[in-house]
Design a protein around this motif. Structure first.
Motif, PDB file in Angstrom:
ATOM      1  N   ILE B  86     -32.799 -32.015  -0.854  1.00 24.67           N
ATOM      2  CA  ILE B  86     -34.119 -31.293  -0.246  1.00 24.67           C
ATOM      3  C   ILE B  86     -33.810 -30.234   0.529  1.00 24.67           C
ATOM      4  CG2 ILE B  86     -35.663 -32.804  -1.076  1.00 24.67           C
ATOM      5  CD1 ILE B  86     -36.419 -33.383   1.537  1.00 24.67           C
ATOM      6  N   ILE B  87     -34.685 -28.155   0.999  1.00 24.37           N
ATOM      7  CA  ILE B  87     -34.137 -28.174   2.100  1.00 24.37           C
ATOM      8  C   ILE B  87     -35.023 -28.375   3.020  1.00 24.37           C
ATOM      9  CG2 ILE B  87     -33.140 -26.097   3.012  1.00 24.37           C
ATOM     10  CD1 ILE B  87     -31.566 -25.439  -0.069  1.00 24.37           C
ATOM     11  N   ILE B  88     -34.837 -28.155   4.386  1.00 23.97           N
ATOM     12  CA  ILE B  88     -36.431 -28.086   4.965  1.00 23.97           C
ATOM     13  C   ILE B  88     -35.987 -26.449   5.472  1.00 23.97           C
ATOM     14  CG2 ILE B  88     -38.080 -29.367   6.425  1.00 23.97           C
ATOM     15  CD1 ILE B  88     -37.140 -30.813   4.037  1.00 23.97           C
ATOM     16  N   GLY B  89     -37.115 -25.771   4.990  1.00 24.63           N
ATOM     17  CA  GLY B  89     -36.518 -24.064   5.879  1.00 24.63           C
ATOM     18  C   GLY B  89     -36.593 -23.449   4.842  1.00 24.63           C
ATOM     19  N   ALA B  90     -37.186 -22.598   4.830  1.00 26.12           N
ATOM     20  CA  ALA B  90     -37.229 -21.401   3.195  1.00 26.12           C
ATOM     21  C   ALA B  90     -36.964 -20.038   4.137  1.00 26.12           C
ATOM     22  CB  ALA B  90     -38.334 -21.460   2.469  1.00 26.12           C
ATOM     23  N   GLY B  91     -36.407 -20.384   5.054  1.00 25.80           N
ATOM     24  CA  GLY B  91     -35.515 -18.544   5.892  1.00 25.80           C
ATOM     25  C   GLY B  91     -34.613 -18.609   5.311  1.00 25.80           C
ATOM     26  N   ASN B  92     -33.408 -18.006   6.081  1.00 24.62           N
ATOM     27  CA  ASN B  92     -32.225 -17.041   5.216  1.00 24.62           C
ATOM     28  C   ASN B  92     -31.148 -17.707   5.326  1.00 24.62           C
ATOM     29  OD1 ASN B  92     -33.010 -14.131   5.214  1.00 24.62           O
ATOM     30  ND2 ASN B  92     -33.052 -14.252   7.990  1.00 24.62           N
ATOM     31  N   ILE B  93     -31.578 -18.755   6.107  1.00 19.92           N
ATOM     32  CA  ILE B  93     -30.223 -20.287   5.396  1.00 19.92           C
ATOM     33  C   ILE B  93     -30.766 -21.309   5.080  1.00 19.92           C
ATOM     34  CG2 ILE B  93     -28.981 -21.999   6.702  1.00 19.92           C
ATOM     35  CD1 ILE B  93     -27.862 -20.191   8.375  1.00 19.92           C
ATOM     36  N   THR B 110     -29.849 -28.736  -5.190  1.00 17.43           N
ATOM     37  CA  THR B 110     -31.296 -28.999  -4.673  1.00 17.43           C
ATOM     38  C   THR B 110     -32.702 -28.953  -5.186  1.00 17.43           C
ATOM     39  OG1 THR B 110     -30.164 -26.594  -2.876  1.00 17.43           O
ATOM     40  CG2 THR B 110     -32.316 -27.126  -2.917  1.00 17.43           C
ATOM     41  N   VAL B 111     -32.857 -30.186  -5.638  1.00 17.60           N
ATOM     42  CA  VAL B 111     -34.459 -30.382  -5.971  1.00 17.60           C
ATOM     43  C   VAL B 111     -35.450 -29.494  -5.866  1.00 17.60           C
ATOM     44  CG1 VAL B 111     -33.212 -32.085  -6.737  1.00 17.60           C
ATOM     45  CG2 VAL B 111     -34.770 -33.138  -5.196  1.00 17.60           C
ATOM     46  N   ALA B 112     -35.886 -29.325  -4.335  1.00 19.16           N
ATOM     47  CA  ALA B 112     -37.573 -29.019  -3.643  1.00 19.16           C
ATOM     48  C   ALA B 112     -36.275 -28.031  -2.214  1.00 19.16           C
ATOM     49  CB  ALA B 112     -37.837 -29.917  -3.907  1.00 19.16           C
ATOM     50  N   ILE B 113     -37.805 -26.918  -1.612  1.00 23.50           N
ATOM     51  CA  ILE B 113     -36.971 -26.452  -1.098  1.00 23.50           C
ATOM     52  C   ILE B 113     -38.444 -26.461   0.205  1.00 23.50           C
ATOM     53  CG2 ILE B 113     -37.535 -23.706  -1.555  1.00 23.50           C
ATOM     54  CD1 ILE B 113     -35.362 -23.412   0.235  1.00 23.50           C
ATOM     55  N   PHE B 114     -38.883 -26.504   1.298  1.00 23.31           N
ATOM     56  CA  PHE B 114     -40.146 -27.042   1.561  1.00 23.31           C
ATOM     57  C   PHE B 114     -40.158 -26.309   2.689  1.00 23.31           C
ATOM     58  CE2 PHE B 114     -39.549 -31.007  -0.271  1.00 23.31           C
ATOM     59  CZ  PHE B 114     -40.840 -31.764  -0.139  1.00 23.31           C
ATOM     60  N   ASP B 115     -41.910 -25.350   3.606  1.00 19.47           N
ATOM     61  CA  ASP B 115     -42.060 -24.587   4.438  1.00 19.47           C
ATOM     62  C   ASP B 115     -42.749 -25.015   4.887  1.00 19.47           C
ATOM     63  OD1 ASP B 115     -39.706 -22.004   5.925  1.00 19.47           O
ATOM     64  OD2 ASP B 115     -41.765 -22.522   6.325  1.00 19.47           O
ATOM     65  N   THR B 116     -43.443 -24.575   6.481  1.00 21.77           N
ATOM     66  CA  THR B 116     -45.069 -24.853   7.028  1.00 21.77           C
ATOM     67  C   THR B 116     -45.367 -23.684   7.040  1.00 21.77           C
ATOM     68  OG1 THR B 116     -44.106 -24.463   9.036  1.00 21.77           O
ATOM     69  CG2 THR B 116     -44.040 -26.560   7.947  1.00 21.77           C
ATOM     70  N   ASP B 117     -44.825 -22.226   6.238  1.00 21.35           N
ATOM     71  CA  ASP B 117     -45.471 -21.009   6.231  1.00 21.35           C
ATOM     72  C   ASP B 117     -45.876 -20.669   5.619  1.00 21.35           C
ATOM     73  OD1 ASP B 117     -46.050 -18.499   6.294  1.00 21.35           O
ATOM     74  OD2 ASP B 117     -43.244 -17.363   7.565  1.00 21.35           O
ATOM     75  N   PRO B 118     -47.285 -20.504   5.877  1.00 20.51           N
ATOM     76  CA  PRO B 118     -47.724 -19.756   4.231  1.00 20.51           C
ATOM     77  C   PRO B 118     -48.060 -18.762   3.865  1.00 20.51           C
ATOM     78  CG  PRO B 118     -49.506 -20.985   5.696  1.00 20.51           C
ATOM     79  CD  PRO B 118     -47.976 -20.361   6.895  1.00 20.51           C
ATOM     80  N   GLN B 119     -46.925 -18.246   4.248  1.00 24.72           N
ATOM     81  CA  GLN B 119     -46.331 -16.690   3.693  1.00 24.72           C
ATOM     82  C   GLN B 119     -45.038 -17.217   2.685  1.00 24.72           C
ATOM     83  OE1 GLN B 119     -46.831 -12.854   4.235  1.00 24.72           O
ATOM     84  NE2 GLN B 119     -48.396 -13.622   5.870  1.00 24.72           N
ATOM     85  N   LYS B 120     -44.309 -18.183   2.893  1.00 26.98           N
ATOM     86  CA  LYS B 120     -43.497 -18.437   2.550  1.00 26.98           C
ATOM     87  C   LYS B 120     -43.717 -19.724   1.603  1.00 26.98           C
ATOM     88  CE  LYS B 120     -40.057 -17.653   5.613  1.00 26.98           C
ATOM     89  NZ  LYS B 120     -40.064 -18.094   6.966  1.00 26.98           N
ATOM     90  N   ILE B 121     -44.821 -20.520   1.067  1.00 28.11           N
ATOM     91  CA  ILE B 121     -45.279 -21.412   0.674  1.00 28.11           C
ATOM     92  C   ILE B 121     -45.546 -20.981  -1.361  1.00 28.11           C
ATOM     93  CG2 ILE B 121     -47.015 -23.375   0.016  1.00 28.11           C
ATOM     94  CD1 ILE B 121     -46.635 -24.015   3.225  1.00 28.11           C
ATOM     95  N   GLY B 122     -44.926 -21.444  -1.738  1.00 33.92           N
ATOM     96  CA  GLY B 122     -45.151 -20.596  -3.440  1.00 33.92           C
ATOM     97  C   GLY B 122     -44.230 -19.953  -4.262  1.00 33.92           C
ATOM     98  N   LYS B 123     -44.411 -18.834  -3.035  1.00 36.27           N
ATOM     99  CA  LYS B 123     -42.404 -18.615  -3.364  1.00 36.27           C
ATOM    100  C   LYS B 123     -42.048 -18.278  -4.140  1.00 36.27           C
ATOM    101  CE  LYS B 123     -39.270 -15.744  -0.958  1.00 36.27           C
ATOM    102  NZ  LYS B 123     -39.551 -14.964   1.193  1.00 36.27           N
ATOM    103  N   LYS B 124     -40.720 -18.197  -5.186  1.00 39.89           N
ATOM    104  CA  LYS B 124     -40.253 -18.265  -5.774  1.00 39.89           C
ATOM    105  C   LYS B 124     -38.595 -18.290  -5.178  1.00 39.89           C
ATOM    106  CE  LYS B 124     -40.800 -19.666  -9.965  1.00 39.89           C
ATOM    107  NZ  LYS B 124     -40.210 -20.976 -10.472  1.00 39.89           N
ATOM    108  N   ILE B 125     -37.471 -19.071  -5.195  1.00 44.53           N
ATOM    109  CA  ILE B 125     -36.111 -18.841  -5.020  1.00 44.53           C
ATOM    110  C   ILE B 125     -34.973 -19.297  -6.113  1.00 44.53           C
ATOM    111  CG2 ILE B 125     -34.290 -19.743  -3.002  1.00 44.53           C
ATOM    112  CD1 ILE B 125     -37.086 -19.726  -1.210  1.00 44.53           C
ATOM    113  N   GLY B 126     -34.879 -18.185  -6.568  1.00 43.70           N
ATOM    114  CA  GLY B 126     -34.054 -18.755  -7.799  1.00 43.70           C
ATOM    115  C   GLY B 126     -35.298 -19.267  -8.455  1.00 43.70           C
TER     116      GLY B 126
END
Lengths: 211, 211
Positions: B86-93, B110-126
């Motif tokens: 899993i990835i914690i942090g959906a910023g650039n890295i 990678t089976v999941a990616i998490f963030d705390t930022d409401p702007q990023k939560i719900g966004k698609k990455i691949g």
């Protein structure tokens, strides 16, 4: 001044530099090879040998002066003065490099970031505006820069290297997962991120084994 | 099976694995230590010693079987079977890791990616949707994962490690530029990108010197 340093010692120097920076930030002014060894997970004799090979000096019964040794290693690495770099590719990796503080600590400053994607050109990344890659020649004519970060797709890696080298770039920090051909007068360091993950995998396996 | 491998040999194994993969993709089925040495910029005796230390076998006058040696090194590294992370942090890295193909080549998914930022939560990455970090406990209860990529800001690094370890994560691939404390039963590999840049700096300086 020390002559050429072996690849193995060279690979450890950035770690010394990082630890010495941290010590200095914590106001630790001197350190013995034994203490430095404990902190870095190496042996004291390895530490003494590495520092000796890179031309650094300690004093019997005193150890090393932290600021002096940090400056010395910085000089060996050639990071004691400011160096400019450009980034080619404003995707995730290029943006991460542009936004990171870690490189400024080593005196590397990103002065421009380029892309070919009209969606990205003109976008702000921190204080920089993404420039059109077709203007890279004009930019480098105005402001020569010798270091480029390659953060472009696999298929574009070699053509970007060839073009930039024609424009005076001689050092490439490469994130493209390809073996790129570099002219004799140029230098390349490639980042293979998956290597860290493979080493993590080995260590997980080792730590789960009972002896 | 080989016992523990020295850190220096271990650090080179991913390079062997990468070169052997490339050779296999080019349908090269056998290679001598001399040829492999030329390709990798090492000496033939170093190659033989490294492979010997890691329990691999060659044959006098034949060299190494490329697929057999690649499989062997893959097994030593523990990457012969699929591993989830899993990835914690959906910023650039975090996004770059999620989108890269290089890790799947080493059987890391990678089976999941998490963030705390409401702007990023719900966004698609691949193919992944960024999940809310507050749901990480529920996620790991449903689907235990032992490897986490840390791509969070400096200030959050330690608290994320502590929380994930409580939830059963024991291996951390760390992009946070901090010395994180890890419990004894856990493993961490930290990526210090600036080290590559410092090595590039040294090499530039060396290649510009006339001897």
């Amino acid at each position: 001044m020390a002559g050429s340093i072996s690849e193995a010692v060279l690979r450890r120097l950035p770690r010394y530099y990082r630890y010495l920076n941290e010590l200095e930030a914590d106001h630790v002014m001197q350190i013995s090879s034994k203490e430095l060894a404990e902190r870095m997970g190496l042996t004291a004799s390895q530490i003494r040998q590495d520092i000796n090979c890179s031309g650094g000096e300690g004093r019997q019964g005193f150890g090393y002066s932290v600021p002096k040794l940090r400056r010395h290693i910085g000089k060996v690495l050639g990071i004691q003065s400011k160096q400019n770099m450009i980034i080619i590719g404003a995707g995730n990796i290029g943006s991460a490099v542009a936004l990171s503080d870690s490189f400024r600590t080593s005196n590397f400053y990103t002065v421009a970031i380029f892309d070919t994607d009209p969606q990205k050109i003109g976008k702000k990344i921190g204080a920089l505006t993404v420039l059109d890659y077709k203007d890279v020649a004009a930019f480098l004519k105005r402001q020569p820069v010798h270091i480029a970060v390659l953060a472009v797709p696999f298929a574009s890696g070699q053509s970007v290297v060839d073009r930039l080298h024609d424009l005076g770039v001689t050092a490439f920090w490469n994130f493209v997962p390809a073996d790129l051909d570099i002219p004799d007068d140029a230098t390349i360091v490639s980042v293979h991120l998956e290597e860290g993950l493979q080493i993590l995998s080995y260590k997980m396996k080792e730590s789960s084994q009972t002896f």
